[in-house]
Design a protein around this motif. Structure first.
Motif, mmCIF file in Angstrom:
data_model
loop_
_atom_site.group_PDB
_atom_site.id
_atom_site.type_symbol
_atom_site.label_atom_id
_atom_site.label_comp_id
_atom_site.label_asym_id
_atom_site.label_seq_id
_atom_site.Cartn_x
_atom_site.Cartn_y
_atom_site.Cartn_z
ATOM 1 N N LEU A 52 -109.125 21.246 46.061
ATOM 2 C CA LEU A 52 -109.386 19.923 45.483
ATOM 3 C C LEU A 52 -110.753 19.403 45.911
ATOM 4 O O LEU A 52 -111.465 18.780 45.118
ATOM 5 C CB LEU A 52 -108.291 18.941 45.901
ATOM 6 C CG LEU A 52 -108.348 17.552 45.267
ATOM 7 C CD1 LEU A 52 -108.232 17.650 43.747
ATOM 8 C CD2 LEU A 52 -107.246 16.665 45.835
ATOM 9 N N LEU A 53 -111.137 19.656 47.156
ATOM 10 C CA LEU A 53 -112.447 19.210 47.632
ATOM 11 C C LEU A 53 -113.559 19.809 46.788
ATOM 12 O O LEU A 53 -114.440 19.093 46.298
ATOM 13 C CB LEU A 53 -112.637 19.604 49.097
ATOM 14 C CG LEU A 53 -114.076 19.493 49.640
ATOM 15 C CD1 LEU A 53 -114.543 18.049 49.618
ATOM 16 C CD2 LEU A 53 -114.161 20.078 51.040
ATOM 17 N N TRP A 54 -113.528 21.108 46.601
ATOM 18 C CA TRP A 54 -114.602 21.785 45.867
ATOM 19 C C TRP A 54 -114.566 21.432 44.388
ATOM 20 O O TRP A 54 -115.619 21.353 43.739
ATOM 21 C CB TRP A 54 -114.487 23.290 46.068
ATOM 22 C CG TRP A 54 -114.460 23.684 47.510
ATOM 23 C CD1 TRP A 54 -113.435 24.276 48.184
ATOM 24 C CD2 TRP A 54 -115.496 23.459 48.479
ATOM 25 N NE1 TRP A 54 -113.762 24.448 49.501
ATOM 26 C CE2 TRP A 54 -115.024 23.964 49.720
ATOM 27 C CE3 TRP A 54 -116.762 22.895 48.420
ATOM 28 C CZ2 TRP A 54 -115.777 23.921 50.881
ATOM 29 C CZ3 TRP A 54 -117.538 22.847 49.583
ATOM 30 C CH2 TRP A 54 -117.037 23.356 50.792
ATOM 31 N N THR A 55 -113.376 21.178 43.843
ATOM 32 C CA THR A 55 -113.273 20.804 42.438
ATOM 33 C C THR A 55 -113.857 19.416 42.198
ATOM 34 O O THR A 55 -114.657 19.218 41.267
ATOM 35 C CB THR A 55 -111.800 20.823 41.988
ATOM 36 O OG1 THR A 55 -111.265 22.136 42.177
ATOM 37 C CG2 THR A 55 -111.681 20.436 40.519
ATOM 38 N N VAL A 56 -113.475 18.460 43.031
ATOM 39 C CA VAL A 56 -113.970 17.090 42.875
ATOM 40 C C VAL A 56 -115.483 17.049 43.073
ATOM 41 O O VAL A 56 -116.210 16.433 42.286
ATOM 42 C CB VAL A 56 -113.266 16.148 43.870
ATOM 43 C CG1 VAL A 56 -113.945 14.773 43.892
ATOM 44 C CG2 VAL A 56 -111.796 16.001 43.498
ATOM 45 N N LEU A 57 -115.972 17.702 44.111
ATOM 46 C CA LEU A 57 -117.403 17.681 44.387
ATOM 47 C C LEU A 57 -118.176 18.415 43.292
ATOM 48 O O LEU A 57 -119.224 17.948 42.825
ATOM 49 C CB LEU A 57 -117.682 18.317 45.746
ATOM 50 C CG LEU A 57 -119.123 18.237 46.263
ATOM 51 C CD1 LEU A 57 -119.599 16.793 46.329
ATOM 52 C CD2 LEU A 57 -119.230 18.885 47.648
ATOM 53 N N GLY A 58 -117.668 19.553 42.852
ATOM 54 C CA GLY A 58 -118.347 20.314 41.802
ATOM 55 C C GLY A 58 -118.420 19.543 40.489
ATOM 56 O O GLY A 58 -119.470 19.515 39.835
ATOM 57 N N LEU A 59 -117.323 18.899 40.090
ATOM 58 C CA LEU A 59 -117.316 18.132 38.847
ATOM 59 C C LEU A 59 -118.257 16.931 38.935
ATOM 60 O O LEU A 59 -118.933 16.580 37.961
ATOM 61 C CB LEU A 59 -115.899 17.666 38.523
ATOM 62 C CG LEU A 59 -114.923 18.765 38.081
ATOM 63 C CD1 LEU A 59 -113.529 18.185 37.855
ATOM 64 C CD2 LEU A 59 -115.422 19.443 36.803
#
Length: 446
Positions: free
Chosen positions: A382-389
């Protein structure tokens, strides 16, 4: 169509070498304690780690609240004067750290240092913009990043040597040496020229500072850049904040690997800054900025993918590869981001503009530890998804905003004179009357 920038010589006013020397000396001293900030303050003051953590948090909030004052001081007294002042204030603060023995005293000293830190960044960026223009400004921003990274790297090595040779007393030595380094940095700037650089190149007719922060908040294209920059500054917090938690608690990697990744990142930032800048010099700053954000987003995907690799050597190799991609994003973002903000800002309000721009780093420092930790607790991907988006959205937003910016802000190299038909078709940003073209005689730190 946009005009193709022509290669014309850029101008750098006196003070650049002394400025870089000051930044190096400053970073050399700061590198002694930054990797061990809470432990450093705990050892020097004798206060508990919990007390130190709370005091530093309160001080950071005070420093962030003091940031708007820094912009006013830069516009009123000049960036060079304020920059020297931040060095002297922080020298005093670190000299007082060994005398701190209570929580109120800790907050007082740490708040003074935090206020100096927050004023330092807009003053540094404003001074860079004041002594260089055009592509030379982007180049100087790259040199600024190099000088600081070299200093931080060497300072970290010296701190390890001090603790190894002196033991616990090394922390007190760090405080004194850091205070002396700030004095040395102030001396470099004070002795650079008998007449302040940002006063020696004033326009013939001084530009009135009208509107103050109201003008900044009314500049929609600039505020749009600030919103996008917030995502980029959060990405800069991955290596010091998110990666240690992710690598150790999620991947069960040995803590020692973090030192290797940090050293690799720092070394590449030093050697790669100028080559990357040379590749960016003919591109729009917004395009370079968006590309850097896209590479940051790719690094988020790479970090997330390491969790699906076999434990051990494969995961460590994945972390190294992801760190290399992340470092490339840092290299692509640094110079065009700072230069674009300085080019968009009117000279007479540059301090206020860059203060607002630099607030993104203060906000990131506050929300990144808690925010990253919370996302990792829910689910590591979730961390990498939120930051990437958020980075992809920021890149898209930067490209959209670029349509409302002038060629002088977009291109490091000056543009050729436009034909009437091209000029008439090009949208222009709504700008205050006091705004001058960066690189012209009005592009000074008045």
């Amino acid at each position: 169509m946009h005009n193709v920038p022509a290669q014309r010589p850029d101008r750098q006013r006196p003070g650049g070498n002394a400025f870089l020397a000051a930044l190096f000396v400053d970073a050399l001293g700061s590198g002694l304690y930054l990797p061990l900030t809470l432990l450093f303050i705990h050892e020097v003051t004798g206060l508990s780690v919990t007390t130190v953590g709370l005091g530093v948090t309160v001080a950071a909030a005070v420093g962030l609240a003091a940031s708007p004052v820094a912009g006013v001081l830069v516009d009123r007294f000049g960036s060079r004067t304020v920059l020297i002042g931040t060095y002297l204030v922080r020298a005093l603060g670190f000299a007082l750290y060994p005398l701190v023995g209570s929580f109120p005293a800790l907050i007082a000293v740490a708040a003074v240092i935090a206020a100096g830190d927050r004023a330092y960044y807009p003053a540094t960026s404003s001074y860079t913009a004041a002594i260089a223009s055009g592509a030379d400004r982007d180049r100087l921003y790259a040199f600024v990043a190099m000088a600081r990274n070299i200093g931080f790297g060497l300072g970290g090595l010296l701190s390890t040597a001090a603790l190894t040779l002196i033991g616990g007393q090394g922390f007190a030595v760090m405080a004194v040496v850091n205070a002396v380094s700030f004095l040395g940095a102030a001396g470099c700037l004070a002795l650079a020229a008998p007449r302040p650089v940002d006063e020696s190149a004033r326009p013939a007719e001084p530009v009135r500072r009208r509107g103050g922060y109201r003008s900044v908040l009314a500049d929609r294209p600039f505020l749009s850049l600030v919103a996008a920059e917030q995502a980029f500054t959060l990405a800069h917090s991955v290596l010091p904040v998110a990666l240690p938690l992710y690598a150790v608690t999620v991947l069960d990697a040995p803590p020692a690997v973090l030192g290797v990744l940090y050293t690799l990142n720092t070394a590449l930032l030093v050697v790669g800054q100028l080559p990357v800048r040379r590749l960016q010099v003919k591109a729009r700053r917004t395009h370079a900025l968006a590309l850097g954000g896209a590479v940051f987003a790719a690094s988020c995907a790479a970090f997330a993918a390491t969790a699906y690799l076999p434990h051990g050597g494969w995961q460590l190799a994945g972390l190294v590869a992801a760190t290399l991609v992340y470092t490339a994003g840092e290299l692509m973002h640094t110079a065009p981001s700072s230069a674009l903000a300085a080019a968009v800002a009117p000279a007479a309000l540059r301090g206020r503009y860059l203060t607002v721009y630099q607030l993104t780093w203060g906000v990131a420092a506050i929300i990144a530890p808690a925010g990253f930790s919370a996302l990792l607790d829910v689910a590591a991907p979730l961390l990498w998804t939120v930051l990437g988006l958020s980075l992809v959205l920021a890149c898209t937003w930067v490209l959209r905003v670029s349509r409302g910016l002038s060629d002088a802000a977009l291109y490091p190299l000056p543009a050729t004179a436009p034909t009437p038909s091209v000029s008439a078709s090009r949208p222009r940003a709504r700008q205050p009357d006091l705004r001058g073209e960066p690189g012209s005689r009005q592009d000074t730190d008045a």
